[in-house]
Design a protein around this motif. Structure first.
Motif, mmCIF file in Angstrom:
data_model
loop_
_atom_site.group_PDB
_atom_site.id
_atom_site.type_symbol
_atom_site.label_atom_id
_atom_site.label_comp_id
_atom_site.label_asym_id
_atom_site.label_seq_id
_atom_site.Cartn_x
_atom_site.Cartn_y
_atom_site.Cartn_z
ATOM 1 N N ARG A 210 -11.610 -31.158 16.743
ATOM 2 C CA ARG A 210 -10.806 -32.454 17.075
ATOM 3 C C ARG A 210 -10.393 -32.997 17.519
ATOM 4 O O ARG A 210 -9.924 -34.310 17.254
ATOM 5 C CB ARG A 210 -9.683 -31.524 18.517
ATOM 6 N N ALA A 211 -11.802 -33.397 18.891
ATOM 7 C CA ALA A 211 -11.755 -34.365 19.879
ATOM 8 C C ALA A 211 -12.018 -35.688 18.754
ATOM 9 O O ALA A 211 -12.272 -36.848 18.948
ATOM 10 C CB ALA A 211 -13.199 -34.598 19.981
ATOM 11 N N GLU A 212 -12.987 -35.601 17.437
ATOM 12 C CA GLU A 212 -13.360 -36.025 16.300
ATOM 13 C C GLU A 212 -12.403 -36.551 15.360
ATOM 14 O O GLU A 212 -12.118 -37.860 15.051
ATOM 15 C CB GLU A 212 -14.155 -35.888 15.476
ATOM 16 N N GLU A 213 -10.942 -35.883 15.091
ATOM 17 C CA GLU A 213 -10.196 -35.506 14.352
ATOM 18 C C GLU A 213 -9.697 -37.206 15.103
ATOM 19 O O GLU A 213 -8.630 -37.961 15.315
ATOM 20 C CB GLU A 213 -9.727 -35.256 13.895
ATOM 21 N N ARG A 214 -9.422 -36.788 16.625
ATOM 22 C CA ARG A 214 -8.667 -37.822 17.485
ATOM 23 C C ARG A 214 -8.787 -38.883 17.521
ATOM 24 O O ARG A 214 -8.032 -39.991 17.304
ATOM 25 C CB ARG A 214 -8.291 -37.311 18.820
ATOM 26 N N ALA A 215 -9.963 -39.293 17.951
ATOM 27 C CA ALA A 215 -10.913 -40.717 17.150
ATOM 28 C C ALA A 215 -9.908 -41.236 16.322
ATOM 29 O O ALA A 215 -9.933 -42.196 16.824
ATOM 30 C CB ALA A 215 -12.052 -40.560 17.920
ATOM 31 N N GLU A 216 -10.217 -40.396 15.131
ATOM 32 C CA GLU A 216 -9.859 -41.143 14.159
ATOM 33 C C GLU A 216 -9.083 -41.246 13.490
ATOM 34 O O GLU A 216 -8.749 -43.203 13.066
ATOM 35 C CB GLU A 216 -10.805 -40.057 12.679
#
Length: 254
Positions: A210-216
């Motif tokens: 989720r953190a990676e998706e949020r950053a993207e």
């Protein structure tokens, strides 16, 4: 059948935005160029023109491209128009359809085979979910226009493979190189034309936290969404100063 005079009309979708190629005009390739390259293999007299310009609304497409296309006496025309209108806050869909209908009627009078597109169902992406109803109504109107004039529908709405983000460019609005190649294959298959294009094989989608998706998502908003909204507020188009890639019918050299 072999086509000899192919004219492509529209906006960024047809110009090829998302499929960069520095060796070509406007620095773009795109699905229409790929289709033209394959059609050229079947006719020694084949010629291609691409009048599409990014950012164009339906009315400028009609005003700038329609008469030029008719004058070329094409036997194949592809047109995707109205997509940029669908992104605007206010829209009269019936008026849009009436303009589109008149334009397709003029193209149909040439006797050319005409391909039209439905809008893509991007409602799986949260930022576009609110537009789904508008897109669906537009699609039904486009189907009616196609039926009325004997045009062929390329049913983008039903192409589930585009639910993979790798089929889209970083802006999530234009197709990626893979997306353009897949669209070219869809078009050639619909036309019943044998081709040499290899199917798109993306493999399994890598899992993301989720953190990676949020950053993207934050990077997408910073790099694309905010500048895009800014251009709308200033009345600036991405197509300002851009000219057609191939404004005249000419043999394919790629």
């Amino acid at each position: 059948m072999a086509f000899e005079r192919y004219v492509a009309l529209g906006d960024s979708f047809t110009e090829g935005v998302g499929d960069p190629d520095p060796s070509r005009p406007n620095g773009l390739r795109g699905w229409a160029d790929l289709v033209a390259g394959e059609l050229a293999r079947h006719s020694e007299d084949f010629a291609y023109a691409n009048l599409a310009i990014r950012g164009r609304l339906l009315r400028p497409i009609i005003d700038e491209q329609l008469d030029a296309a008719v004058a070329m006496r094409p036997d194949l025309v592809t047109i995707y128009a109205g997509g940029n209108n669908l992104m605007r806050p206010k829209l009269d869909l019936d008026a849009l359809a009436a303009e589109y209908d008149e334009a397709i009627g003029k193209l149909a009078a040439t006797g050319a085979r005409i391909l039209m597109w439905t809008a893509y169902d991007g409602s799986w992406a949260p930022v576009f979910r609110a537009l789904r109803g508008r897109w669906a109504v537009y699609n039904e109107l486009v189907r009616e226009i196609a039926d009325r004039h004997g045009a062929t529908i390329v049913d983008f709405w039903r192409f589930d493979e585009y639910r993979d983000l790798r089929m889209w460019d970083f802006d999530r609005l234009h197709m990626s190189a893979a997306g353009h190649r897949n669209m070219a294959i869809r078009v050639l298959d619909l036309l019943g034309v044998e081709h040499t294009l290899e199917p798109v094989q993306l493999g399994e989608l890598p899992a993301k936290t989720r953190a990676e998706e949020r950053a993207e998502n934050l990077e997408w908003a910073r790099a694309f969404l905010i500048p895009w909204v800014g251009r709308r507020l200033r009345g600036v188009s991405s197509g300002d100063g851009v000219t057609p890639k191939y404004p005249e019918l000419a043999p394919v050299r790629f």
